[in-house]
Structures are given as C-alpha cells and as structure tokens.
Design a protein around this motif. Structure first.
Motif, PDB file in Angstrom:
ATOM      1  N   PRO A   1       0.819  -1.218   0.000  1.00 50.81           N
ATOM      2  CA  PRO A   1       0.000   0.000   0.000  1.00 50.81           C
ATOM      3  C   PRO A   1       0.852   1.267   0.000  1.00 50.81           C
ATOM      4  CG  PRO A   1      -0.824  -1.569   1.614  1.00 50.81           C
ATOM      5  CD  PRO A   1       0.504  -2.091   1.145  1.00 50.81           C
ATOM      6  N   VAL A   2       0.345   2.313  -0.668  1.00 54.41           N
ATOM      7  CA  VAL A   2       1.034   3.602  -0.688  1.00 54.41           C
ATOM      8  C   VAL A   2       0.017   4.707  -0.401  1.00 54.41           C
ATOM      9  CG1 VAL A   2       0.790   3.875  -3.212  1.00 54.41           C
ATOM     10  CG2 VAL A   2       2.593   5.115  -1.987  1.00 54.41           C
ATOM     11  N   MET A   3       0.358   5.582   0.529  1.00 52.81           N
ATOM     12  CA  MET A   3      -0.526   6.683   0.901  1.00 52.81           C
ATOM     13  C   MET A   3      -0.078   7.968   0.211  1.00 52.81           C
ATOM     14  SD  MET A   3      -1.009   5.949   4.999  1.00 52.81           S
ATOM     15  CE  MET A   3       0.753   6.082   5.347  1.00 52.81           C
ATOM     16  N   VAL A   4      -1.057   8.745  -0.257  1.00 50.71           N
ATOM     17  CA  VAL A   4      -0.790  10.064  -0.832  1.00 50.71           C
ATOM     18  C   VAL A   4      -1.086  11.085   0.263  1.00 50.71           C
ATOM     19  CG1 VAL A   4      -1.354  11.693  -2.666  1.00 50.71           C
ATOM     20  CG2 VAL A   4      -1.508   9.216  -3.099  1.00 50.71           C
ATOM     21  N   ASP A   5      -0.060  11.764   0.735  1.00 48.89           N
ATOM     22  CA  ASP A   5      -0.253  12.713   1.831  1.00 48.89           C
ATOM     23  C   ASP A   5      -1.077  13.921   1.394  1.00 48.89           C
ATOM     24  OD1 ASP A   5       0.714  11.702   4.182  1.00 48.89           O
ATOM     25  OD2 ASP A   5       2.728  12.540   3.978  1.00 48.89           O
ATOM     26  N   ALA A   6      -1.835  14.483   2.335  1.00 46.62           N
ATOM     27  CA  ALA A   6      -2.581  15.716   2.088  1.00 46.62           C
ATOM     28  C   ALA A   6      -1.650  16.913   2.246  1.00 46.62           C
ATOM     29  CB  ALA A   6      -3.751  15.829   3.056  1.00 46.62           C
ATOM     30  N   GLU A   7      -2.015  18.015   1.579  1.00 49.51           N
ATOM     31  CA  GLU A   7      -1.193  19.225   1.656  1.00 49.51           C
ATOM     32  C   GLU A   7      -2.106  20.443   1.811  1.00 49.51           C
ATOM     33  OE1 GLU A   7       2.494  19.091  -0.564  1.00 49.51           O
ATOM     34  OE2 GLU A   7       1.884  17.191  -1.506  1.00 49.51           O
ATOM     35  N   GLU A   8      -1.670  21.616   1.375  1.00 47.46           N
ATOM     36  CA  GLU A   8      -2.458  22.829   1.565  1.00 47.46           C
ATOM     37  C   GLU A   8      -3.743  22.794   0.743  1.00 47.46           C
ATOM     38  OE1 GLU A   8       1.849  23.990   2.433  1.00 47.46           O
ATOM     39  OE2 GLU A   8       0.783  22.667   1.048  1.00 47.46           O
ATOM     40  N   THR A   9      -4.779  23.479   1.240  1.00 48.90           N
ATOM     41  CA  THR A   9      -6.087  23.431   0.576  1.00 48.90           C
ATOM     42  C   THR A   9      -6.033  23.965  -0.847  1.00 48.90           C
ATOM     43  OG1 THR A   9      -6.632  25.576   1.580  1.00 48.90           O
ATOM     44  CG2 THR A   9      -7.475  23.616   2.678  1.00 48.90           C
ATOM     45  N   TRP A  10      -5.134  24.909  -1.118  1.00 51.44           N
ATOM     46  CA  TRP A  10      -5.136  25.530  -2.442  1.00 51.44           C
ATOM     47  C   TRP A  10      -4.395  24.706  -3.500  1.00 51.44           C
ATOM     48  CZ3 TRP A  10      -3.097  27.489   2.011  1.00 51.44           C
ATOM     49  CH2 TRP A  10      -1.728  27.725   2.093  1.00 51.44           C
ATOM     50  N   ILE A  11      -3.944  23.497  -3.129  1.00 51.05           N
ATOM     51  CA  ILE A  11      -3.459  22.545  -4.135  1.00 51.05           C
ATOM     52  C   ILE A  11      -4.128  21.176  -3.964  1.00 51.05           C
ATOM     53  CG2 ILE A  11      -1.215  23.685  -4.411  1.00 51.05           C
ATOM     54  CD1 ILE A  11       0.014  21.402  -2.709  1.00 51.05           C
ATOM     55  N   GLN A  12      -5.000  21.054  -2.949  1.00 52.94           N
ATOM     56  CA  GLN A  12      -5.513  19.738  -2.572  1.00 52.94           C
ATOM     57  C   GLN A  12      -6.497  19.150  -3.581  1.00 52.94           C
ATOM     58  OE1 GLN A  12      -4.269  17.975   0.065  1.00 52.94           O
ATOM     59  NE2 GLN A  12      -5.424  16.296  -0.843  1.00 52.94           N
ATOM     60  N   LYS A  13      -7.257  19.995  -4.270  1.00 48.49           N
ATOM     61  CA  LYS A  13      -8.225  19.470  -5.239  1.00 48.49           C
ATOM     62  C   LYS A  13      -7.520  18.660  -6.331  1.00 48.49           C
ATOM     63  CE  LYS A  13     -10.332  22.416  -7.936  1.00 48.49           C
ATOM     64  NZ  LYS A  13     -11.239  23.507  -8.372  1.00 48.49           N
ATOM     65  N   THR A  14      -6.389  19.166  -6.787  1.00 43.18           N
ATOM     66  CA  THR A  14      -5.621  18.458  -7.816  1.00 43.18           C
ATOM     67  C   THR A  14      -5.061  17.148  -7.271  1.00 43.18           C
ATOM     68  OG1 THR A  14      -5.043  20.553  -8.877  1.00 43.18           O
ATOM     69  CG2 THR A  14      -3.654  18.652  -9.390  1.00 43.18           C
ATOM     70  N   ILE A  15      -4.563  17.185  -6.035  1.00 44.46           N
ATOM     71  CA  ILE A  15      -4.035  15.973  -5.397  1.00 44.46           C
ATOM     72  C   ILE A  15      -5.147  14.939  -5.222  1.00 44.46           C
ATOM     73  CG2 ILE A  15      -3.033  15.057  -3.258  1.00 44.46           C
ATOM     74  CD1 ILE A  15      -1.559  17.784  -2.993  1.00 44.46           C
ATOM     75  N   ASP A  16      -6.318  15.398  -4.775  1.00 44.35           N
ATOM     76  CA  ASP A  16      -7.454  14.485  -4.603  1.00 44.35           C
ATOM     77  C   ASP A  16      -7.820  13.804  -5.920  1.00 44.35           C
ATOM     78  OD1 ASP A  16      -7.644  15.141  -1.922  1.00 44.35           O
ATOM     79  OD2 ASP A  16      -9.304  16.555  -2.187  1.00 44.35           O
TER      80      ASP A  16
ATOM     81  N   ALA B   1      -6.793  -2.767  -1.439  1.00 45.81           N
ATOM     82  CA  ALA B   1      -6.472  -1.356  -1.203  1.00 45.81           C
ATOM     83  C   ALA B   1      -4.968  -1.151  -1.359  1.00 45.81           C
ATOM     84  CB  ALA B   1      -6.929  -0.934   0.184  1.00 45.81           C
ATOM     85  N   ILE B   2      -4.576  -0.496  -2.430  1.00 39.59           N
ATOM     86  CA  ILE B   2      -3.168  -0.185  -2.680  1.00 39.59           C
ATOM     87  C   ILE B   2      -2.915   1.307  -2.469  1.00 39.59           C
ATOM     88  CG2 ILE B   2      -1.353  -0.065  -4.447  1.00 39.59           C
ATOM     89  CD1 ILE B   2      -1.776  -2.871  -3.416  1.00 39.59           C
ATOM     90  N   VAL B   3      -3.757   2.147  -3.058  1.00 42.56           N
ATOM     91  CA  VAL B   3      -3.582   3.601  -2.970  1.00 42.56           C
ATOM     92  C   VAL B   3      -4.552   4.174  -1.939  1.00 42.56           C
ATOM     93  CG1 VAL B   3      -3.633   5.784  -4.235  1.00 42.56           C
ATOM     94  CG2 VAL B   3      -2.858   3.683  -5.384  1.00 42.56           C
ATOM     95  N   TYR B   4      -4.023   5.018  -1.057  1.00 41.85           N
ATOM     96  CA  TYR B   4      -4.827   5.687  -0.028  1.00 41.85           C
ATOM     97  C   TYR B   4      -4.707   7.196  -0.213  1.00 41.85           C
ATOM     98  CZ  TYR B   4      -4.906   1.359   2.849  1.00 41.85           C
ATOM     99  OH  TYR B   4      -5.088   0.086   3.329  1.00 41.85           O
ATOM    100  N   ASN B   5      -5.824   7.901  -0.191  1.00 37.53           N
ATOM    101  CA  ASN B   5      -5.785   9.362  -0.147  1.00 37.53           C
ATOM    102  C   ASN B   5      -5.908   9.806   1.309  1.00 37.53           C
ATOM    103  OD1 ASN B   5      -5.582  11.946  -1.157  1.00 37.53           O
ATOM    104  ND2 ASN B   5      -7.756  12.144  -1.626  1.00 37.53           N
ATOM    105  N   THR B   6      -5.496  11.035   1.593  1.00 34.66           N
ATOM    106  CA  THR B   6      -5.512  11.536   2.967  1.00 34.66           C
ATOM    107  C   THR B   6      -6.588  12.600   3.142  1.00 34.66           C
ATOM    108  OG1 THR B   6      -3.146  11.079   3.202  1.00 34.66           O
ATOM    109  CG2 THR B   6      -4.124  12.609   4.788  1.00 34.66           C
ATOM    110  N   TYR B   7      -7.350  12.473   4.225  1.00 36.96           N
ATOM    111  CA  TYR B   7      -8.441  13.396   4.540  1.00 36.96           C
ATOM    112  C   TYR B   7      -8.088  14.148   5.822  1.00 36.96           C
ATOM    113  CZ  TYR B   7     -10.929  10.640   1.079  1.00 36.96           C
ATOM    114  OH  TYR B   7     -11.295  10.009  -0.093  1.00 36.96           O
ATOM    115  N   GLN B   8      -7.912  15.466   5.697  1.00 34.25           N
ATOM    116  CA  GLN B   8      -7.587  16.306   6.852  1.00 34.25           C
ATOM    117  C   GLN B   8      -8.899  16.781   7.482  1.00 34.25           C
ATOM    118  OE1 GLN B   8      -3.483  18.417   6.356  1.00 34.25           O
ATOM    119  NE2 GLN B   8      -4.672  18.971   4.566  1.00 34.25           N
ATOM    120  N   ILE B   9      -9.260  16.152   8.583  1.00 38.74           N
ATOM    121  CA  ILE B   9     -10.587  16.367   9.152  1.00 38.74           C
ATOM    122  C   ILE B   9     -10.691  17.694   9.895  1.00 38.74           C
ATOM    123  CG2 ILE B   9     -12.418  15.289  10.527  1.00 38.74           C
ATOM    124  CD1 ILE B   9     -11.692  13.674   8.087  1.00 38.74           C
ATOM    125  N   TYR B  10      -9.582  18.413  10.071  1.00 42.21           N
ATOM    126  CA  TYR B  10      -9.726  19.765  10.625  1.00 42.21           C
ATOM    127  C   TYR B  10     -10.356  20.708   9.606  1.00 42.21           C
ATOM    128  CZ  TYR B  10      -5.243  21.399   8.446  1.00 42.21           C
ATOM    129  OH  TYR B  10      -4.224  21.745   7.593  1.00 42.21           O
TER     130      TYR B  10
END
Length: 400
Positions: free
Chosen positions: A188-203, A218-227
């Motif tokens: 499995p590989v996780m894609v880390d979350a980053e700043e909101t103003w680039i996150q849509k593209t990462i998502d 499940a190989i690819v994981y996206n990250t959800y910043q719940i704050y």
C-alpha cells in the motif's frame, strides 16, 4: 463476516495507554533521558520560535552543528539519512509489534531532476517494504514529484501553457510510476494531504490511481484532513464514487498539519477559513469518520493517523462492537516516530495493526520537517506535558 450490529453494549476495553513499561521498553535509560530533555526544550515556546532561524543561520555559515542536531532532535524524530540507516529503527519498532512507514521527508524543491530523484527514492522505499511485514505501508507527497506553483494553478482551473502541460504530464507519470510499483509489489502507498489551495488536484490524482489499482485490494490511499469542515462529507462522497465504480476506497484520516498557515492565508486573502471553528468540531467529525469507515469495513481500508488517545479508544471500541478483528487488514493506526509511544506500543502489544511514520533524509534537507514538527507540537495543547509526564512516570518506575 463483520457484524453491522452497533446496538450491543461495547465490551470492556482492557487496552491501557498508561502502561509506560510497554511504551518505553525499547528505550535505554540514556535514550529516555534524551527524550525528556528534548520534549522539555520543545515545550519552551520561545526556544521553538528562535531555534529554527538560528539553526538555519548556523548551517549556512558552516558552523559544525550537524552532529548536535543528528544526536538530538533528528535522532528523536527521524530514522536516519538513508533507507539503510533506518534499519535499526525498523528492527526496534518491529520488536515492539510496531511497523514502519518510511517517509522521505525532503521538502521545498522545484527542479525536474530532483522530482525524478524523489520518484525513484519513493520506489526504493516500496522495494524495501516488499515482502517485509515490518514495513507494511509506504507514503509520498505529490509536491515531492511536482512543482507547488503548477499544482496551485491547476487548482484554480486556469489554462496551462504548452510548457506547463508537458510539466503536468511528467507529474502524472511520476505518480503513476509510484502507484504502479506499489501495485506490482502488493505494498500500500498513501498520498499525503497538503495545503487546501493545491488539494483538489491531489485528490483528483489519488482517486484516479484508486480507480486503476484498488479493484481487488487497497493499494492507494488518499488523505483526509478532518480539521477541514468539508472533509467528512468529502470522505462520504468519495466512498459513493468508489462503490458506484467498483473499487476499494483507501483513506488515511488525520486531523491536519497546516492549521495556522491555512487560517492566516484565509484572513490575508479575505475568504472563509476552511478550518473547523473549534477543536471540538474537529474531534466530532474525526470520530464520525472512524465510525463511517468501520460501518463499511469491507469496502473502505483506512489508516487512523492520530495522536489523540480518545480517538484511538473510540476506534478500538468500534472494532469491538462490530466484531472487527484487531488485525483486520483494512484498519491501521499510525503515529509519528518519537511521539505517543504510549499509543503505538500498547496498541501493538494488543495485536492491533500499527505503524509509525519514520521520516528520513539528509539532515539539512529534513530540517523544515523537524522545525514544523516542533512548532506543531507546541501548538497542541497539553501534548508536550503529556509526553513529559509519561517519561517521568517511566523514569520513576525504573528508579532512574
């Protein structure tokens, strides 16, 4: 078969995060002392504020402080400068039933050759993890393989120049190469979350990779910043897409790492803050996200990345209520190396799936990560006091 009956009263949870003997078994008396003095220093807000610029200045003018950094804050929070140097930490964690997530933590680069090197380095972490249960998950940041400014422009929806189109194609190819390698290796590989103003593209990238590689596992994981106040709904919406299109949703759930930066930018640019109004709202959504994921455990694989003791207990109780085995492959807990050992090692001792983020990289290149870690820790009310109290409790138990 996992039961969906949540009406039954939860069984008594015997897991204790107060057991310092288990939490610090891997530390010698000397290492325990080092951790105590380091957390005491981090607890000093003034030192944390003036330390980074002073350290950067000293490094720039060539003062010999690398050895001091490597023996203190680097040793506490990082595994080494290379993958090979991380082997000792990997073995130490494994002895306590805790896995390793190798995290190449070089930040802030913007050259194509460095992006290619980072892609290759992430693939090397996947190679290291292949066939080794001690390294169960891998991770990368999209800004490690693509320019921040390009991702920012993509998020606005603005048209790219021909040169930028080529640059974007290379970013997508690097992400694809990493995820393809993870798929082939079964890691499995996780894609880390980053700043909101680039996150849509990462998502968008992460969802595309899940469509391609998460058909059966499940190989690819996206990250959800719940704050972020919109991310619980985002998680639910992505699950609807995954269910409709027939792939397993991979989700890493975190509270978030850029709160002060996000609020400051929103205030400066005059748009509503994307951050939850209160910590209580974040906690509520985080625990609700845990419940949502366990409700659909066969179709969602998730990593609970949290240093919050209450949330860890919420998840263990949910698993008990729903008859989810401690070692279910779709549930992992995760914390950072050098922090919250009372959570990680006690969870591991109770046979839950648990893995520590183990950052690595050249000392000078990893400094931004280390400084952010120190600043984040002082911003978390009570975190350093909690770390210190647990270390003192263990020192007293050992009579040292």
């Amino acid at each position: 078969m996992v039961s969906n009956d949540t009406s039954a009263a939860p069984k008594k949870n015997v897991l204790s995060f107060e057991n310092t003997e288990i939490a610090f078994k891997h530390l010698s008396n000397g290492s325990l002392d080092r951790a105590y003095w380091l957390f005491k220093a981090i607890n000093n807000n003034t030192l944390v504020k003036v330390g980074p610029p002073m350290t950067n200045f000293a490094m720039k003018i060539g003062l010999p402080i690398k050895s001091i950094i490597k023996a203190t804050i680097f040793k506490q929070f990082c595994g080494g400068e290379t993958i090979a140097e991380c082997d000792a930490v990997i073995k130490e964690l494994q002895a306590g039933h805790v896995g390793t997530i190798l995290d190449y933590s070089v930040e802030g680069e913007d050259e194509e050759s460095i992006f290619d090197f980072t892609r290759d380095e992430i693939i090397r972490t996947i190679n290291r993890a292949t066939g080794d249960k001690a390294v169960p998950i891998t991770v990368f940041k999209v800004t490690g393989v693509g320019r921040f400014g390009l991702l920012e422009k993509l998020d606005t929806g603005a048209a790219l120049t021909a040169e930028e189109e080529q640059e974007w194609q290379k970013v997508q190819e690097r992400v694809l190469a990493i995820c393809q390698k993870a798929f082939t290796a079964g890691v499995p590989v996780m894609v880390d979350a980053e700043e909101t103003w680039i996150q849509k593209t990462i998502d968008g990238l992460a969802m595309d990779m899940m469509r391609k590689f998460n058909q059966y596992k499940a190989i690819v994981y996206n990250t959800y910043q719940i704050y972020r106040h919109d991310k619980l709904e985002s998680l639910k919406a992505d699950f609807k897409v995954a269910k409709l299109e027939g792939f397993i949703l991979g989700a890493k759930l975190v509270r978030g790492a850029y709160m002060e930066k996000e609020r400051r930018r929103a205030a400066e640019m005059g748009y509503p803050s994307p951050i939850q109004a209160t910590k209580e709202a974040t906690d509520k959504d985080y625990n609700e996200a845990l419940k949502f994921c366990t409700d659909y455990i066969e179709k969602i694989a998730f990593v609970a990345g949290t240093h919050n003791e209450d949330s860890c207990l919420v998840l263990t109780n949910l698993m008990t209520q729903k008859g989810i085995p401690h070692n279910h492959p779709h549930v992992y807990f995760s914390q950072l190396l050098g922090m919250s050992d009372n959570l990680s090692f006690n969870l591991g001792s109770a046979d839950y799936n648990i893995a520590k983020y183990v950052p690595y990289g050249p000392v000078k290149a990893v400094l931004p990560y280390l400084f952010r870690r120190a600043q984040e820790n002082t911003a978390i009310a009570g975190q350093m006091s909690r770390e210190l109290s647990l270390i003192l409790k263990e020192k007293k138990r050992r009579k040292v």
